[in-house]
Write an enzyme that holds these catalytic residues in place. Sequence first.
Site, mmCIF file in Angstrom:
data_model
loop_
_atom_site.group_PDB
_atom_site.id
_atom_site.type_symbol
_atom_site.label_atom_id
_atom_site.label_comp_id
_atom_site.label_asym_id
_atom_site.label_seq_id
_atom_site.Cartn_x
_atom_site.Cartn_y
_atom_site.Cartn_z
ATOM 1 N N ARG A 250 -8.781 11.935 12.227
ATOM 2 C CA ARG A 250 -7.664 11.907 12.090
ATOM 3 C C ARG A 250 -6.736 12.970 12.243
ATOM 4 O O ARG A 250 -7.134 13.709 12.002
ATOM 5 C CB ARG A 250 -7.060 10.696 11.160
ATOM 6 C CG ARG A 250 -7.622 9.482 11.989
ATOM 7 C CD ARG A 250 -7.555 8.716 10.845
ATOM 8 N NE ARG A 250 -5.717 8.099 11.001
ATOM 9 C CZ ARG A 250 -5.061 7.634 10.724
ATOM 10 N NH1 ARG A 250 -5.765 6.808 8.552
ATOM 11 N NH2 ARG A 250 -3.528 6.603 10.386
ATOM 12 N N ARG B 117 2.935 5.783 -3.234
ATOM 13 C CA ARG B 117 3.985 7.489 -3.454
ATOM 14 C C ARG B 117 4.330 7.124 -5.270
ATOM 15 O O ARG B 117 5.028 7.474 -5.440
ATOM 16 C CB ARG B 117 5.332 6.444 -2.104
ATOM 17 C CG ARG B 117 4.937 6.646 -0.940
ATOM 18 C CD ARG B 117 5.662 6.269 -0.502
ATOM 19 N NE ARG B 117 5.907 6.178 1.130
ATOM 20 C CZ ARG B 117 5.865 6.661 1.779
ATOM 21 N NH1 ARG B 117 4.271 5.725 1.402
ATOM 22 N NH2 ARG B 117 5.139 6.915 3.054
ATOM 23 N N LYS C 95 -4.277 5.644 14.635
ATOM 24 C CA LYS C 95 -4.580 4.889 13.732
ATOM 25 C C LYS C 95 -6.347 5.208 12.556
ATOM 26 O O LYS C 95 -7.351 6.241 12.954
ATOM 27 C CB LYS C 95 -4.445 3.362 13.533
ATOM 28 C CG LYS C 95 -2.422 3.763 13.723
ATOM 29 C CD LYS C 95 -2.354 4.275 12.852
ATOM 30 C CE LYS C 95 -0.504 4.453 12.855
ATOM 31 N NZ LYS C 95 0.356 5.237 12.079
ATOM 32 N N ASP D 101 1.859 -0.863 12.149
ATOM 33 C CA ASP D 101 0.434 -1.169 11.666
ATOM 34 C C ASP D 101 0.384 -3.226 12.436
ATOM 35 O O ASP D 101 -1.035 -3.687 11.341
ATOM 36 C CB ASP D 101 0.600 -1.565 9.881
ATOM 37 C CG ASP D 101 0.404 -0.369 9.778
ATOM 38 O OD1 ASP D 101 0.063 1.039 10.512
ATOM 39 O OD2 ASP D 101 0.709 0.373 8.299
ATOM 40 N N LYS E 16 0.586 -0.893 -0.128
ATOM 41 C CA LYS E 16 0.206 0.152 -0.263
ATOM 42 C C LYS E 16 0.660 1.447 -0.008
ATOM 43 O O LYS E 16 0.942 1.978 -0.515
ATOM 44 C CB LYS E 16 -0.762 -0.060 1.396
ATOM 45 C CG LYS E 16 -1.823 1.367 1.080
ATOM 46 C CD LYS E 16 -3.130 0.719 2.727
ATOM 47 C CE LYS E 16 -3.312 0.423 3.536
ATOM 48 N NZ LYS E 16 -2.721 1.297 4.341
ATOM 49 N N ARG F 217 -7.513 -3.423 9.706
ATOM 50 C CA ARG F 217 -6.596 -4.233 10.049
ATOM 51 C C ARG F 217 -7.172 -5.013 11.650
ATOM 52 O O ARG F 217 -6.739 -5.705 11.546
ATOM 53 C CB ARG F 217 -5.523 -3.429 10.262
ATOM 54 C CG ARG F 217 -4.835 -3.044 9.090
ATOM 55 C CD ARG F 217 -3.194 -2.917 8.912
ATOM 56 N NE ARG F 217 -2.732 -1.992 8.219
ATOM 57 C CZ ARG F 217 -2.467 -2.513 7.067
ATOM 58 N NH1 ARG F 217 -2.645 -4.002 6.562
ATOM 59 N NH2 ARG F 217 -2.181 -1.777 5.986
ATOM 60 N N GLY G 120 -5.569 7.848 5.737
ATOM 61 C CA GLY G 120 -4.689 8.655 6.227
ATOM 62 C C GLY G 120 -3.169 8.942 5.752
ATOM 63 O O GLY G 120 -3.045 10.257 4.907
ATOM 64 N N ARG H 201 -6.020 2.061 17.830
ATOM 65 C CA ARG H 201 -6.557 0.497 17.858
ATOM 66 C C ARG H 201 -5.617 -0.592 19.320
ATOM 67 O O ARG H 201 -6.217 -1.243 19.301
ATOM 68 C CB ARG H 201 -4.949 0.306 16.883
ATOM 69 C CG ARG H 201 -5.548 0.362 15.657
ATOM 70 C CD ARG H 201 -4.497 -0.563 14.151
ATOM 71 N NE ARG H 201 -5.006 0.233 13.070
ATOM 72 C CZ ARG H 201 -4.421 0.195 11.922
ATOM 73 N NH1 ARG H 201 -3.016 -0.062 11.627
ATOM 74 N NH2 ARG H 201 -5.849 0.320 10.825
#
Length: 455
Positions: free
Chosen positions: A139, A43, A365, A338, A38, A412, A111, A369
Amino acid sequence: MSSPAPAASAAHGTGPVHPATARPSSALSGRVRVPGDKSVSHRALILGALARGETHITGLLEGEDVLNTAKACAALGARVERIGEGQWRVEGVGVGGFSAPAAPLDFGNSGTGVRLMMGAVAGNPIAATFDGDASLRKRPMRRVLDPLSAMGVEVLSAAEGGRLPLTLRGLADLSAFTYETPVPSAQVKSAVLLAGLAASGETVVREREATRDHTERMLTHFGAQVRVEPFGPHGRTITLTGRPALRGAPVVVPSDPSSAAFPLVAALLVPGSDIVITDMMMNPLRIGLVTTLMEMGARIDILAERTEGGEAVADLRVRHSHLKGVEVPPERAPAMIDEYPILAVAAAFADGPTAMRGLAELRVKESDRLAAVADGLAVCGIAHEVHGDDLIVAGGGAVRGGGPVATHMDHRIAMAFLVLGLASQEGVGIDDTTFIATSFPTFMPMMAGLGAVIR
Ligand code: S3P
C-alpha cells in the site's frame, strides 16, 4: 503491555487459510451489538499514549489491527493495560516523550495503524521502523511520507516506491505546516495533525472532501485547540495549535458502522428478516451507506437517537426490503469508503442498475477492492461493468452464487461475499476467513446467532 491481551495473529499472508461457505439462509432475527469502532479505537490508544496521565477506554475493538496499534504504543514507552473485556488503560508519555522502539513496529494488515503512528512518532527525536503484512507492504505510504518530510521528518530507508518496511527519524521541533491533502484520506489528515502536536505554531490541513473527523474530535477531547471551518462546497479546513498539554481522558468507543454494515445488508437481503442493530455510531461522515440504502428503498428505522461519548449513536431496526438501483454520487464516497463491497452485494439484488462513481481510492485499500469486488461478482454470476473508477452493478436478477471468491487478505471482501451467499440460490464460498479477525473478530458467531448458515 503489562497484562495479557488476546493474541494478535502473526498472519502475514503466509499462514494457513480458512475457507468458508455461506449457504442460503432463512429469515434472520435478533438484536446484535457489533464491536467498537476501529477508527476510534486506534485513535484512543494513540492519543492516550501521547497524553500525560491516564486514559481509560471502554468498548475498544479487540481486533488484530487495533491490538497491533496497542503493541506499538507499548513499544514506544506508553503503559498499555487490558483491564477487562474492551476495557483498557493507557498511561501516556506526553507529546515528544516516546522512546526508540527496540524492534520494528509491526502493524499487520492495518493502514490506519501504521499511517497514524508515523504521524505520532514524527514529533519525537527517535528512529523507528514500520512494517506490516504482505497486503500492507503493497500500500502507498508516500501520501504520508511527503507531508511528514516537509515538516522535517527524515526517511532513513524505505522499500521501493516509498513502501513498507520503512524507517523514519522524527524531530522534537517540527515545522508547523499548511497542507491540502491530494487524496480524500482521514489517515493522511490524521498523520499530519498528530505530527502537528509537536510543532510550534499552527498546523493547517485542508481537505476538499470532508473525511471522518474522529481525530479532530478526540484531539479536542484530550485538551488540544482545534478549529474546523468549511473549505469549498464539500471540504473542511482544520487548524491545530501546536504543543498542547494533552491530558488523558476517558473514551467510550461506539459500535463500528463499517462492521454493522454486514448484518444490516444481510437482513435487507434475506427474505423475512427483521433484526435490530444496537448502539451504532451515526457520525454523519460515516453513514453514507445508510443514506444510500434508504434511497434504494431499504426499510431501516433509526431508533433511540442519542449522543454517547461525544458521538451520535442510534439503534437500527432493519427488515427485508425490495431494493431499487440508484446512482451513488462521488462526493458521498468518503462517508462510505469502506462500504462499497457490501453495497455492491446489495446492488446485485436491486431492481435496475446501481452506479457507484469515483472509486479510485478503493484500489489502494487492504486489496484492490474495485478489482476484488468485480472478480467476486463475476464468480457469483452477477452482471456488472467497471469503467475507469466507476462500478455499475446491473441488478435485477436472482443471484446464483458460486465460488471460491478470492479475498486477497481483505476482511471486507470476505464478509461482503459471505453476506451475498446467505441470500443467493446456491451459496457462496470464499477462499479465506482469516482476515475477518482484523476488524470484526466476532463476525461468525454473531451472524450464526442471527440465523445465518456459514461453515
Ligand atoms: C480510516 C480512514 C479510511 C478508511 C479506513 C479507516 C481511518 O482510509 O478506509 O478503513 O480510521 O482514518 P483513508 O484515510 O485511506 O481514506
